[in-house]
Structure formats: structure tokens, C-alpha cells
Design a protein around this motif. Structure first.
Motif, short mmCIF file in Angstrom:
data_model
loop_
_atom_site.label_atom_id
_atom_site.label_comp_id
_atom_site.label_asym_id
_atom_site.label_seq_id
_atom_site.Cartn_x
_atom_site.Cartn_y
_atom_site.Cartn_z
N PRO A 74 45.66 44.66 40.72
CA PRO A 74 46.93 44.17 41.28
C PRO A 74 47.66 45.24 42.10
CG PRO A 74 46.80 43.64 38.94
CD PRO A 74 45.63 44.48 39.27
N LEU A 75 47.54 46.52 41.69
CA LEU A 75 48.17 47.57 42.47
C LEU A 75 47.52 47.68 43.85
CD1 LEU A 75 48.61 50.34 39.75
CD2 LEU A 75 50.37 48.88 40.74
N LEU A 76 46.20 47.51 43.90
CA LEU A 76 45.49 47.53 45.18
C LEU A 76 45.99 46.39 46.07
CD1 LEU A 76 43.05 48.64 46.88
CD2 LEU A 76 41.71 46.83 45.79
N LEU A 77 46.20 45.22 45.49
CA LEU A 77 46.68 44.08 46.26
C LEU A 77 48.10 44.32 46.76
CD1 LEU A 77 45.36 41.15 44.05
CD2 LEU A 77 44.39 42.05 46.15
N ALA A 78 48.91 45.02 45.98
CA ALA A 78 50.29 45.27 46.39
C ALA A 78 50.37 46.37 47.44
CB ALA A 78 51.13 45.65 45.16
N TRP A 79 49.50 47.36 47.38
CA TRP A 79 49.60 48.52 48.27
C TRP A 79 48.85 48.34 49.59
CZ3 TRP A 79 48.68 52.79 44.09
CH2 TRP A 79 49.85 52.96 43.35
N VAL A 80 47.82 47.53 49.61
CA VAL A 80 47.05 47.35 50.84
C VAL A 80 47.52 46.06 51.50
CG1 VAL A 80 44.75 47.04 51.82
CG2 VAL A 80 45.09 48.57 49.87
N PRO A 81 48.22 46.18 52.63
CA PRO A 81 48.73 44.97 53.28
C PRO A 81 47.60 44.14 53.91
CG PRO A 81 49.23 46.91 54.60
CD PRO A 81 48.58 47.39 53.33
N ILE A 83 45.30 42.40 52.48
CA ILE A 83 44.08 42.20 51.69
C ILE A 83 44.10 40.82 51.01
CG2 ILE A 83 44.79 43.18 49.46
CD1 ILE A 83 42.03 44.58 49.42
N ASP A 84 45.28 40.29 50.78
CA ASP A 84 45.36 38.98 50.14
C ASP A 84 44.99 37.86 51.10
OD1 ASP A 84 47.61 39.44 51.65
OD2 ASP A 84 48.99 38.44 50.27
N ARG A 85 44.99 38.12 52.39
CA ARG A 85 44.60 37.10 53.37
C ARG A 85 43.15 37.24 53.81
NH1 ARG A 85 49.71 38.73 54.93
NH2 ARG A 85 48.80 40.21 56.40
N ALA A 86 42.48 38.33 53.43
CA ALA A 86 41.10 38.55 53.85
C ALA A 86 40.17 37.60 53.10
CB ALA A 86 40.70 40.00 53.57
N ALA A 87 39.10 37.21 53.77
CA ALA A 87 38.13 36.29 53.16
C ALA A 87 36.73 36.74 53.56
CB ALA A 87 38.38 34.87 53.61
N LEU A 88 35.79 36.46 52.66
CA LEU A 88 34.40 36.77 52.92
C LEU A 88 33.61 35.49 52.66
CD1 LEU A 88 32.42 39.10 53.55
CD2 LEU A 88 32.19 39.43 51.09
N LEU A 89 32.99 34.95 53.71
CA LEU A 89 32.25 33.68 53.64
C LEU A 89 33.15 32.55 53.14
CD1 LEU A 89 28.92 34.99 52.08
CD2 LEU A 89 29.36 34.46 54.49
N GLY A 90 34.39 32.58 53.56
CA GLY A 90 35.33 31.51 53.20
C GLY A 90 35.96 31.67 51.82
N VAL A 91 35.55 32.68 51.07
CA VAL A 91 36.11 32.91 49.73
C VAL A 91 37.11 34.06 49.85
CG1 VAL A 91 35.58 33.51 47.34
CG2 VAL A 91 33.95 32.18 48.66
N PHE A 93 39.05 37.38 49.40
CA PHE A 93 38.56 38.66 48.90
C PHE A 93 39.10 38.98 47.51
CE2 PHE A 93 38.85 43.33 48.69
CZ PHE A 93 37.50 43.60 48.75
N THR A 94 40.34 38.57 47.25
CA THR A 94 40.93 38.85 45.93
C THR A 94 40.16 38.13 44.84
OG1 THR A 94 42.53 37.07 46.28
CG2 THR A 94 43.23 39.31 46.84
N TRP A 95 39.70 36.92 45.11
CA TRP A 95 38.91 36.18 44.11
C TRP A 95 37.58 36.89 43.87
CZ3 TRP A 95 39.15 30.17 44.64
CH2 TRP A 95 40.48 29.76 44.56
N LEU A 96 36.95 37.33 44.97
CA LEU A 96 35.69 38.05 44.83
C LEU A 96 35.89 39.34 44.04
CD1 LEU A 96 34.12 37.65 48.37
CD2 LEU A 96 33.35 36.60 46.25
N LEU A 97 36.98 40.03 44.34
CA LEU A 97 37.26 41.29 43.66
C LEU A 97 37.44 41.07 42.16
CD1 LEU A 97 37.70 44.28 44.28
CD2 LEU A 97 40.14 43.79 44.48
N LEU A 98 38.20 40.06 41.80
CA LEU A 98 38.44 39.81 40.37
C LEU A 98 37.29 39.05 39.71
CD1 LEU A 98 42.23 38.90 40.45
CD2 LEU A 98 41.17 40.96 39.56
#
Length: 131
Positions: A74-81, A83-91, A93-98
Motif C-alpha cells: 500500500p505504501l508503494l501505491l501511495a508513493w508512486v503516482p 501506478i493504480d491506473r497502470a494495467a498489464l494485459l487488461g489486468v 497492476f495493483t491486482w497483479l502485485l497483490l
């Protein structure tokens, strides 16, 4: 008057001791620790408590390390602007990360715990089996 000077008595025969016999069995050196543990004496309880403390310390260290790394997401999501909108193959990135990133972390934590717990138990057994 000495015992040697007494009439009819022969002096005791002298025996020269040079080294212990090699085939002779050695006397047990003290009280074995395994027996102390089995009889639940104070010494045995100290050894068991020591093992329990080391295993508890290991469990706490692994759990705290795992939680700190997990809380870093969660700290990575808060500090890196963005990143919550990034997607990989339509998924997202936050979902892939977790979803994918946590499982190797769980496996690594479990492997480290089992390896170190086995080492603690082996040290305890070496200590108990020493005589």
C-alpha cells in the motif's frame, strides 16, 4: 612400629599405574542431558524453554518481516503516482502485485521458517544428545 615390621605380615604389593586400559569402559561423565529432559528436572526444563524461546523468536521475526513487506505494497501505491491506473494485459497492476506478488513472498517466508526451525531443533538435539 610399622605394619611392615610386624611379624607374619607381608607388606602390600606395589602397583604401578601408567595409563588407563584402552579396552576398559569409561565411567559415564555426569548426568546425561537427555535424562534431565525426560525426568523434567530444572536443567531439562531450561533446555526445553530455550528451544521454545528460540522457536517463538523465529516465528515472530518471520511474521513481522512478512507483514512489513506486505504493508509495503500500500505504501508503494501511495508513493508512486499513476501506478493504480497502470494495467498489464487488461489486468490492473495493483491486482497483479497483490494477487501474484504475494505468493512467492509467502513461499519464501515459509521456506525460511522451516529451514531455520529445523536448524534450531537440530542444535537442540545435538545439545541433548551430548554427554
Amino acid at each position: 612400629m610399622n605394619a611392615e615390621d610386624a611379624p607374619g605380615k607381608t607388606p602390600p604389593r606395589r602397583v604401578r599405574v601408567t595409563a588407563p586400559r584402552s579396552q576398559a569402559s569409561r565411567a559415564p561423565s555426569g548426568y546425561p542431558v537427555a535424562r534431565e529432559v525426560a525426568e523434567q528436572s530444572e536443567v531439562g526444563q531450561v533446555f526445553v524453554r530455550s528451544l521454545i524461546r528460540s522457536q517463538l523468536r523465529l516465528a515472530v521475526v518471520v511474521a513481522v518481516g512478512f507483514l512489513l513487506i506486505l504493508l509495503a505494497f500500500p505504501l508503494l501505491l501511495a508513493w508512486v503516482p499513476g501506478i493504480d491506473r497502470a494495467a498489464l494485459l487488461g489486468v490492473p497492476f495493483t491486482w497483479l502485485l497483490l494477487g501474484v506478488g504475494v505468493y512467492p513472498l509467502i513461499g519464501l517466508s515459509a521456506w525460511l521458517y522451516v529451514r531455520t526451525a529445523s536448524r534450531n531443533e537440530a542444535r537442540y538435539l545435538d545439545l541433548v544428545e551430548d554427554e
